[in-house]
Design a protein around this motif. Structure first.
Motif, PDB file in Angstrom:
ATOM      1  N   LEU A   1      29.408  41.425  38.566  1.00  0.00           N
ATOM      2  CA  LEU A   1      30.490  42.386  38.388  1.00  0.00           C
ATOM      3  C   LEU A   1      31.746  41.856  39.066  1.00  0.00           C
ATOM      4  N   ALA A   2      32.871  42.427  38.714  1.00  0.00           N
ATOM      5  CA  ALA A   2      34.114  42.052  39.393  1.00  0.00           C
ATOM      6  C   ALA A   2      35.023  43.253  39.466  1.00  0.00           C
ATOM      7  N   GLU A   3      35.900  43.246  40.462  1.00  0.00           N
ATOM      8  CA  GLU A   3      36.915  44.292  40.554  1.00  0.00           C
ATOM      9  C   GLU A   3      38.123  43.895  39.699  1.00  0.00           C
ATOM     10  N   PRO A   4      38.848  44.888  39.183  1.00  0.00           N
ATOM     11  CA  PRO A   4      40.008  44.594  38.342  1.00  0.00           C
ATOM     12  C   PRO A   4      40.994  43.665  39.042  1.00  0.00           C
ATOM     13  N   ALA A   5      41.537  42.748  38.273  1.00  0.00           N
ATOM     14  CA  ALA A   5      42.620  41.849  38.718  1.00  0.00           C
ATOM     15  C   ALA A   5      42.238  40.887  39.832  1.00  0.00           C
ATOM     16  N   ALA A   6      40.962  40.828  40.211  1.00  0.00           N
ATOM     17  CA  ALA A   6      40.544  39.873  41.241  1.00  0.00           C
ATOM     18  C   ALA A   6      40.718  38.454  40.722  1.00  0.00           C
ATOM     19  N   ILE A   7      41.182  37.572  41.573  1.00  0.00           N
ATOM     20  CA  ILE A   7      41.242  36.153  41.210  1.00  0.00           C
ATOM     21  C   ILE A   7      39.854  35.550  41.422  1.00  0.00           C
ATOM     22  N   VAL A   8      39.334  34.936  40.369  1.00  0.00           N
ATOM     23  CA  VAL A   8      38.017  34.304  40.426  1.00  0.00           C
ATOM     24  C   VAL A   8      38.156  32.893  39.867  1.00  0.00           C
ATOM     25  N   GLY A   9      37.967  31.909  40.724  1.00  0.00           N
ATOM     26  CA  GLY A   9      38.122  30.538  40.236  1.00  0.00           C
ATOM     27  C   GLY A   9      37.559  29.535  41.216  1.00  0.00           C
ATOM     28  N   PHE A  10      37.556  28.276  40.813  1.00  0.00           N
ATOM     29  CA  PHE A  10      37.067  27.218  41.694  1.00  0.00           C
ATOM     30  C   PHE A  10      38.261  26.549  42.378  1.00  0.00           C
ATOM     31  N   ALA A  11      39.022  25.783  41.649  1.00  0.00           N
ATOM     32  CA  ALA A  11      40.200  25.122  42.229  1.00  0.00           C
ATOM     33  C   ALA A  11      41.345  26.125  42.357  1.00  0.00           C
ATOM     34  N   GLY A  12      42.163  25.936  43.364  1.00  0.00           N
ATOM     35  CA  GLY A  12      43.313  26.807  43.559  1.00  0.00           C
ATOM     36  C   GLY A  12      44.332  26.635  42.437  1.00  0.00           C
ATOM     37  N   LYS A  13      44.983  27.738  42.090  1.00  0.00           N
ATOM     38  CA  LYS A  13      45.959  27.708  41.004  1.00  0.00           C
ATOM     39  C   LYS A  13      47.060  26.676  41.271  1.00  0.00           C
ATOM     40  N   ARG A  14      47.528  26.630  42.515  1.00  0.00           N
ATOM     41  CA  ARG A  14      48.622  25.705  42.836  1.00  0.00           C
ATOM     42  C   ARG A  14      48.171  24.242  42.736  1.00  0.00           C
ATOM     43  N   VAL A  15      46.926  24.006  43.147  1.00  0.00           N
ATOM     44  CA  VAL A  15      46.380  22.645  43.034  1.00  0.00           C
ATOM     45  C   VAL A  15      46.360  22.219  41.563  1.00  0.00           C
ATOM     46  N   ILE A  16      45.925  23.121  40.704  1.00  0.00           N
ATOM     47  CA  ILE A  16      45.853  22.790  39.278  1.00  0.00           C
ATOM     48  C   ILE A  16      47.257  22.590  38.711  1.00  0.00           C
ATOM     49  N   GLU A  17      48.179  23.445  39.133  1.00  0.00           N
ATOM     50  CA  GLU A  17      49.561  23.300  38.657  1.00  0.00           C
ATOM     51  C   GLU A  17      50.149  21.948  39.051  1.00  0.00           C
TER      52      GLU A  17
END
Ligand SMILES: [Zn+2]
Lengths: 256, 289
Positions: free
Chosen positions: B223-239
């Protein structure tokens, strides 16, 4: 700055590679492709081979390129989810046919791209860990070069974990560590000193079981040196019954 | 048992404050206000109810672990486990001890995860709640140890596990030993699973790094809560890697659901009911009333 010299050696693309190790170890080897869901990831090489023409083995390893063309094809040794799912598939195949699994690790880390996230790199690594924790066949992991973070441990939840003398194993790159600690990635060599990422330090920390000396050996000599070591280790692991081996593996990682 | 019935104490509008809650709020200075990450309105701490939803837009704010346990579980049923273990500083990382002390003062917890057992409308289960105020709920040796013991004890006691996850990933200050926790916890989750017991992770904001790449993605029902960020690599790292900006919904739970890695997004208002139903579906014969 000795630790950082090791980092540089570990990153050398001319180091002993997965494919060289496979060729030295196996009298015959068939590479198997694809994760059966998405694609064939070229940074992870896997397949089935015979040692001494008689003993079957599954080998899965991360392969960096040796030139620009190959590096692009192999994605610089950073696998996305399809590579880890191929590894999972081949591990389950090894389980079915009751043959040992050798994993060879050389990655700066898993692939950090939008596609990698979209197709669940987190889930792929998580499931690789679960799969390795449940394998009843003997497992041995050897870190050949870089052992970077989650992308490395995904293939290293094994009965035994070895490192080559000039390989590294760490939670993140020394550059990343330095930018967290000192907000300056140029201080990577200071970070490397602190991180305990060299094979000898990790042996002392009991994170790995064995350091393989490289001395001044060529890749061919090093591979030739490793062959009987691997054969003996797998034979020793095989003498233990599966339940005992599983319990030992549990304790091995439970202690941290 | 009516599992759609809601207990009075969970009614979210004008929450009834217990003495304890009043005291906790009293400790927070009145002027402490922050902008809601959802609607960007200024919200004062005193406006926030028992469920830590934004009073203006229902954004799921950071939920202190102890208060989440009080909010979720039947009153008086929670028994805490392993509250005494604390971290060493294996790399002698400068400033790490201070960071731990600060986290302890801020949360009243020994580490970034609270574990124990209790009941939800009479159904027993083991629970873990991670608290991102404690060094971003990163996973070091103590978090790994508490989670491992959570799954081991739940296996012994034949209990399902509900784990509220939030984490910045591995705890860099503990170096390689943090990485080893991924393997350690995985093994305990696997044994719990092989005993035929339910593991239900609830992914809250943010669930990232080595935690996503281990026990956050090893559940039976995720399950997840609304709008939670769920990921492996950080968004900024990917950017940085791709040298371009990523869309606002990148790694949002809703996107991850669409990508197929989450079973359901459940808002706090529906979590009691939702978790109770799943516990009921998976309860072992001995607990059937
Ligand atoms: Zn709001």
């Amino acid at each position: 700055m000795k630790a950082y010299e090791t980092v540089q050696k570990a990153r050398d693309i001319h180091r002993l590679s997965t494919i060289e190790m496979i060729n030295a170890l196996c009298t015959g080897f068939v590479e198997l492709h694809g994760d059966r869901a998405m694609k064939d990831e070229k940074s992870i090489v896997g397949g089935v081979g015979l040692i001494n023409k008689t003993d079957p083995i599954t080998i899965i390893g991360i392969q960096k390129g040796r030139n620009t063309e190959e590096n692009i094809r192999r994605n610089f040794g950073s696998s996305g989810p399809a590579g880890y799912r191929k590894a999972i598939r081949l591990m389950k195949q090894a389980e079915k046919f009751n043959r040992p699994v050798l994993t060879l690790i050389n990655t700066a880390g898993a692939n950090a791209t939008p596609e990698s996230e979209e197709y669940g790199i987190g889930e792929a690594i998580a499931t690789a860990l679960t799969t390795m924790s449940e394998l009843t066949v003997p497992t041995l992991a050897i870190i050949l070069g870089e052992g970077g973070s989650g992308g490395a441990i995904a293939l290293a939840l094994s009965d035994e974990v070895w490192m080559l003398e000039n390989s590294i194993y760490s939670i993140l790159s020394p550059e990343g560590f330095a930018s967290i600690l000192w907000k300056d990635s140029r201080l990577a060599s200071d970070a490397a000193e602190m991180m305990k990422l060299t094979a000898s330090e990790l042996l002392e920390l009991d994170v790995i079981d064995r350091v393989i000396p490289e001395a001044e050996m060529s890749n061919e000599e090093l591979a030739a040196y490793l062959v009987p070591e691997i054969v003996t280790a797998l034979a020793n692991l095989k003498t233990v019954d599966a339940n005992t081996r599983l319990a030992k593996r549990y304790d091995r990682f439970r202690k941290y | 048992m009516g599992f759609f019935r809601k207990k009075k104490k969970y009614v979210p509008i004008t929450p009834l404050r217990t003495e304890e809650m009043k005291q906790r709020h009293a400790q927070i200075p009145d002027d402490l206000a922050s902008a809601c990450p959802g609607c960007h309105e200024i919200i004062f701490k005193s406006m926030i109810g028992q469920d830590y939803l934004c009073p203006k837009c229902d954004y799921h704010l950071q939920f202190p672990a102890r208060e989440r346990v009080d909010w979720l579980m039947d009153e008086g049923t929670f028994r805490e486990w392993d509250q005494e273990i604390t971290a060493a500083n294996p790399l002698e990382f400068p400033g790490y001890d201070e960071k731990i002390n600060k986290g302890q003062r801020l949360t009243g917890m020994n580490e970034a995860v609270l574990t124990g057992q209790g009941e939800l409308e009479g159904l027993p289960f083991a629970i873990g709640v991670m608290d991102s105020r404690f060094i971003m709920a990163s996973m070091g040796t103590v978090v790994g140890e508490k989670l491992t013991r959570l799954f081991e004890r739940a296996t012994e006691l034949d209990l399902p596990v509900v784990l509220y996850i939030a984490s910045g990933g591995a705890r860099m200050q503990e170096g390689i030993l943090s990485l080893m926790q991924m393997a350690k916890v995985t093994q305990a989750v696997s044994r719990h699973s092989q005993a035929g017991l339910l593991y239900c992770p609830v992914l809250t904001h943010p669930t990232t790094g080595g935690v996503t790449a281990s026990f956050a993605m090893q559940g039976d029902i995720t399950l997840a809560e609304p709008a939670a960020i769920v990921g492996f690599a950080g968004k900024r790292v990917i950017e940085q890697t791709i040298k371009s900006e990523l869309p606002a919904d990148f790694q949002k739970a809703e996107t991850v659901l669409e990508n197929g890695f989450i079973d359901r997004i459940v808002s706090r208002k529906k979590q009691h009911q939702g978790l109770h139903f799943l516990l009921q579906v998976h309860q072992k014969e001995r607990t059937v009333e």
